[in-house]
Write a protein that holds these residues in place. Structure first.
Motif, short mmCIF file in Angstrom:
data_model
loop_
_atom_site.label_atom_id
_atom_site.label_comp_id
_atom_site.label_asym_id
_atom_site.label_seq_id
_atom_site.Cartn_x
_atom_site.Cartn_y
_atom_site.Cartn_z
N ASN A 89 0.82 -1.21 0.00
CA ASN A 89 0.00 0.00 0.00
C ASN A 89 0.86 1.26 0.00
O ASN A 89 0.47 2.28 -0.56
N GLN A 90 2.06 1.22 0.57
CA GLN A 90 2.96 2.36 0.51
C GLN A 90 3.49 2.56 -0.91
O GLN A 90 3.62 3.69 -1.37
N ILE A 91 3.80 1.46 -1.59
CA ILE A 91 4.26 1.55 -2.97
C ILE A 91 3.16 2.14 -3.84
O ILE A 91 3.41 2.99 -4.69
N ALA A 92 1.92 1.71 -3.61
CA ALA A 92 0.79 2.27 -4.36
C ALA A 92 0.69 3.77 -4.13
O ALA A 92 0.46 4.54 -5.07
N ALA A 93 0.89 4.21 -2.89
CA ALA A 93 0.83 5.64 -2.58
C ALA A 93 1.97 6.40 -3.24
O ALA A 93 1.77 7.50 -3.78
N VAL A 94 3.18 5.83 -3.23
CA VAL A 94 4.34 6.48 -3.86
C VAL A 94 4.08 6.69 -5.35
O VAL A 94 4.44 7.71 -5.92
N LEU A 95 3.43 5.72 -5.97
CA LEU A 95 3.14 5.80 -7.41
C LEU A 95 1.85 6.55 -7.71
O LEU A 95 1.37 6.56 -8.84
N ARG A 96 1.27 7.18 -6.68
CA ARG A 96 0.10 8.05 -6.79
C ARG A 96 -1.18 7.33 -7.20
O ARG A 96 -2.03 7.90 -7.89
N TYR A 97 -1.34 6.08 -6.78
CA TYR A 97 -2.61 5.39 -7.00
C TYR A 97 -3.56 5.79 -5.90
O TYR A 97 -3.17 5.90 -4.73
N SER A 98 -4.82 6.01 -6.25
CA SER A 98 -5.80 6.47 -5.28
C SER A 98 -6.11 5.40 -4.24
O SER A 98 -6.39 5.72 -3.09
N GLU A 99 -6.03 4.15 -4.65
CA GLU A 99 -6.32 3.04 -3.73
C GLU A 99 -5.42 1.87 -4.05
O GLU A 99 -4.95 1.70 -5.18
N LEU A 100 -5.21 1.03 -3.05
CA LEU A 100 -4.40 -0.17 -3.23
C LEU A 100 -4.98 -1.07 -4.31
O LEU A 100 -4.25 -1.64 -5.12
N SER A 101 -6.30 -1.17 -4.36
CA SER A 101 -6.93 -2.05 -5.35
C SER A 101 -6.63 -1.60 -6.78
O SER A 101 -6.44 -2.43 -7.67
N ALA A 102 -6.56 -0.30 -7.01
CA ALA A 102 -6.24 0.21 -8.35
C ALA A 102 -4.81 -0.18 -8.74
O ALA A 102 -4.55 -0.60 -9.88
N PHE A 103 -3.88 -0.05 -7.79
CA PHE A 103 -2.50 -0.45 -8.05
C PHE A 103 -2.40 -1.96 -8.30
O PHE A 103 -1.73 -2.40 -9.24
N THR A 104 -3.10 -2.74 -7.48
CA THR A 104 -3.06 -4.19 -7.64
C THR A 104 -3.60 -4.62 -9.00
O THR A 104 -3.02 -5.47 -9.67
N ARG A 105 -4.71 -4.00 -9.44
CA ARG A 105 -5.26 -4.32 -10.77
C ARG A 105 -4.28 -3.96 -11.87
O ARG A 105 -4.07 -4.73 -12.81
N ALA A 106 -3.66 -2.79 -11.77
CA ALA A 106 -2.70 -2.37 -12.79
C ALA A 106 -1.50 -3.31 -12.80
O ALA A 106 -1.05 -3.74 -13.87
N PHE A 107 -0.98 -3.65 -11.63
CA PHE A 107 0.19 -4.51 -11.57
C PHE A 107 -0.13 -5.90 -12.12
O PHE A 107 0.69 -6.49 -12.83
N ARG A 108 -1.32 -6.40 -11.82
CA ARG A 108 -1.72 -7.71 -12.36
C ARG A 108 -1.84 -7.65 -13.87
O ARG A 108 -1.46 -8.59 -14.57
N ARG A 109 -2.32 -6.54 -14.39
CA ARG A 109 -2.42 -6.37 -15.85
C ARG A 109 -1.03 -6.37 -16.48
O ARG A 109 -0.81 -6.93 -17.55
N TRP A 110 -0.06 -5.73 -15.82
CA TRP A 110 1.30 -5.64 -16.33
C TRP A 110 2.07 -6.94 -16.24
O TRP A 110 2.81 -7.30 -17.14
N SER A 111 1.92 -7.64 -15.12
CA SER A 111 2.79 -8.80 -14.86
C SER A 111 2.08 -10.14 -14.85
O SER A 111 2.73 -11.18 -14.89
N GLY A 112 0.77 -10.12 -14.72
CA GLY A 112 0.03 -11.37 -14.65
C GLY A 112 -0.11 -11.90 -13.22
O GLY A 112 -0.68 -12.96 -13.01
N GLU A 113 0.43 -11.18 -12.24
CA GLU A 113 0.30 -11.60 -10.85
C GLU A 113 0.19 -10.40 -9.94
O GLU A 113 0.48 -9.28 -10.35
N THR A 114 -0.22 -10.63 -8.71
CA THR A 114 -0.36 -9.53 -7.76
C THR A 114 1.02 -9.04 -7.33
O THR A 114 2.01 -9.77 -7.46
#
Length: 140
Positions: A89-114
């Protein structure tokens, strides 16, 4: 450190081309994404050009601003996951994601995993070396 030369094969592939503008854009984005939310217009102003001009140049290299920005976000996220003990959740905040879930969805789209699964499958060098050093000391 420029990560374009140290990309792993399991990471999100780079765009179609990489020209001088794209290389400069990646360098600027590595700073701007961590400093502030950055738009294509704001970054284009840093290059003293209009957003549409920058987009046209990127298009000739087979890229789009959002695509390059997402690739840089993914590189930064991987570096932070692999080389720090920061919570996801800190990494998500550093990358300016509004919520952890948004970062997790983006990361899963990029890498195929959480992000957590990616971190678990990419042990840090010091985590691998440290136990080996401890075994060597114990055997002395």
């Amino acid at each position: 450190m420029d990560m374009s030369s140290t990309r792993r094969t399991d990471e999100m592939p780079q765009g179609h081309g990489s020209g001088p503008l794209t290389d400069d854009l990646r360098r600027v984005l590595r700073t701007e994404l961590l400093r502030d939310t950055c738009s294509a217009a704001a970054v284009a102003r840093l290059f003293s050009m209009h957003r549409r001009t920058m987009s046209r140049h990127l298009r000739t290299e087979g890229l789009a601003f959002r695509q390059v920005a997402n690739e840089v976000r993914f590189e930064i996220a991987c570096e932070l996951l692999e080389n720090t003990d920061m919570a996801v959740n800190q990494i998500a905040a550093v990358l300016r994601y509004s919520e952890l879930s948004a970062f997790t969805r983006a990361f899963r789209r990029w890498s195929g995993e959480t992000p957590s699964a990616w971190r678990a499958s990419h042990p840090r060098v010091r985590d691998v070396v440290k136990p080996r050093l401890q075994r060597l000391k114990m055997s002395e």
